[in-house]
Design an enzyme around this catalytic site. Structure first.
Site, PDB file in Angstrom:
ATOM      1  CG  ASP A 165      -1.960   1.096   1.161  1.00  0.00           C
ATOM      2  OD1 ASP A 165      -2.129   1.701   0.089  1.00  0.00           O
ATOM      3  OD2 ASP A 165      -2.610   1.353   2.182  1.00  0.00           O
ATOM      4  CG  ASP A 365      -3.752   4.137  -3.724  1.00  0.00           C
ATOM      5  OD1 ASP A 365      -2.865   3.828  -2.905  1.00  0.00           O
ATOM      6  OD2 ASP A 365      -4.942   3.823  -3.583  1.00  0.00           O
TER       7      ASP A 365
END
Length: 489
Positions: A165, A365
């Site tokens: 992440d 992302d």
């Protein structure tokens, strides 16, 4: 260029093998589609811990794959939408007009970011007075993603599958004893009692400064992180030895979670935060890796990619020919911001005003699935793509979740053409989206354009994992650049 297909000059199309487009619909191999730690080791060819290899959480080699080999597309896209909404809130809370708000003592100015880099270069631990964390009230240091990587933790090491992440900072895993509401995971919980190098961080430590940190009655640093979707995680903020492939990072700070409701965690053991905040792996190991890492997300969910750290000891494949764009570090903490400047469909530049892209900022992302664009830009992308698909003879299909431009591939076989899509960035960098990242195949009758619109042009745009597939995405915090090298996995 990906080995799975070849580029066609004529009309700006990809030629895509249909069976690869629908690969996500095929049940996984193996017993129940779930592989144990020993299976992963043998696949990686390692005698101890495998090198950090990136897998889709539903993929064949992932310990988190559904036991029935099914992919719940509606759940994936609904979870993705919740993540996007959370990111929007976080960006709104921490920025105003492109400048960071001074909220709860948090700041991420370029000067403070450089101070953080300098302090982490000189020592294994980052001084607590460096300020690059998110507001304590947001509980936003914890997220999950759709791609996972195996790490080792403790002495002796235990293997855990955690979400990769770039949109969060803190690393955490679920720990024994689980007090209540721990989510179900594929691997055993981490047991601190079995590790000779585990230690709780004391309240008096300058490292006890994470968002949501408090002091326990026993004098240990504890954290209580709440999500806006009512999930949360609690536990001790701790130190232990982290294993990344054959690298060892001692006294790594992470959350040892022992209490949590359901949330965006899947079956993972936890999350590995790779953001720009001081608690992230990126900044904790800056003295070793200089803030450089790269990953490649595989096109085929049954395949594997990689996660590499450092400019020297672990060079990133494709880094030499990476197309680089500036990393915009003055737009807020944690996230990796870039400047999106244009979009091409079928080789033709769409007539989108530059002010549309700059109105809401853009970030990269790894945990968002579908790229979100300003509605003014998305409408033109959708229109041009649908027109080209119409020329190619495809029939339309109903919308599915956030995907509103879908096509029916029933009856087609072999190789099919699909219009190319390219994303243009400041500095001349171009991300020619791989064929695997243009359509999201729900089933043979629903293959949808893998982009969606934001609510308004001022919402933050997000370049999601689907469009990053097969590229080596290179992050260099020290040099403030992000690079895209095609055909890396």
């Amino acid at each position: 260029m990906a080995a799975s297909c070849r580029r066609l000059n004529c009309h700006g199309c990809w030629l895509i093998p249909l069976h690869l487009l629908l690969a996500a619909l095929v049940p996984r191999a193996g017993a129940g589609g779930v592989l144990g730690a020993g299976d992963v080791d043998s696949i990686a060819g390692a005698t101890s811990w495998p090198a950090p290899r990136v897998m889709h959480q539903h993929g064949q080699y992932s310990p988190l794959a559904d036991k029935n080999g099914q992919v719940a597309h509606m759940e994936i896209l609904s979870t993705d939408q919740r993540r996007v909404e959370n990111i929007r809130r976080r960006v709104s809370e921490t920025t105003s007009g492109g400048r960071v708000k001074q909220k709860h003592g948090a700041s991420s100015s370029p000067v403070q970011q450089q101070q953080l880099i300098q302090s982490s270069s000189a020592s294994d631990s980052i001084p607590a007075n460096s300020s690059a964390a998110l507001p304590a009230s947001s509980g936003s240091d914890l997220k999950t993603g759709n791609y996972v990587v195996s790490i080792g933790l403790g002495t002796p090491s235990e293997q855990f599958t955690v979400a990769l992440d770039t949109g969060s900072n803190m690393a955490w895993v679920q720990c024994k004893p689980c007090m209540e509401f721990c989510h179900r995971q594929a691997e055993p919980l981490f047991n601190p009692a079995n590790s000779s190098t585990y230690a709780n961080i004391p309240c008096a430590s300058p490292n006890c400064s994470v968002p949501g940190a408090n002091c326990s009655r026993a004098g240990h640093c504890v954290y209580d992180m709440h999500y806006q979707d009512y999930s949360y995680t609690q536990g001790y903020y701790s130190l232990d030895t982290l294993i990344l492939g054959h690298d060892t990072i001692q006294d790594f700070r992470f959350g040892c979670s022992s209490k949590k409701t359901w949330g965006l965690f899947g079956w993972s053991a936890g999350v590995m935060g790779l953001g720009r905040g001081k608690n992230s792996l990126t900044m904790q190991a800056y003295h070793r890796y200089k803030g450089v890492f790269a990953y490649c997300l595989p096109a085929d969910p049954t395949g594997t990619g990689f996660l590499h750290f450092g400019p020297g000891a672990a060079p990133a494949p494709g880094a030499a020919n990476a197309r680089q764009t500036p990393m915009l570090t003055n737009m807020g903490p944690t996230f990796y911001y870039v400047a999106l400047t244009g979009i091409k469909v079928g080789g033709h530049l769409l007539p989108v005003q530059g002010s549309v892209f700059s109105a809401g900022r853009t970030l990269i992302d790894s945990g968002t699935v579908i790229t979100r664009l300003p509605p003014s830009a998305y409408r033109q992308l959708r229109s041009a793509f649908a027109a080209d698909m119409g020329v190619l003879g495809y029939s339309k299909a109903p919308s599915f979740s956030v995907l509103d431009t879908c096509f029916n591939l029933t009856g087609l076989q072999g190789i099919i053409p699909v219009p190319t899509v390219s994303l243009l960035f400041r500095g001349g960098a171009t991300l020619d989206v791989d064929s695997s990242g243009i359509l999201y195949a729900v089933d043979v009758s629903h293959a949808c354009l893998a982009f969606a619109a934001n609510g308004k042009d001022t919402d933050v745009s997000i370049i999601g994992s689907t469009q990053q597939k097969t590229y080596s995405v290179l992050y260099d915090v020290g040099s403030k650049v992000i690079g895209f090298a095609p055909g890396a996995c």
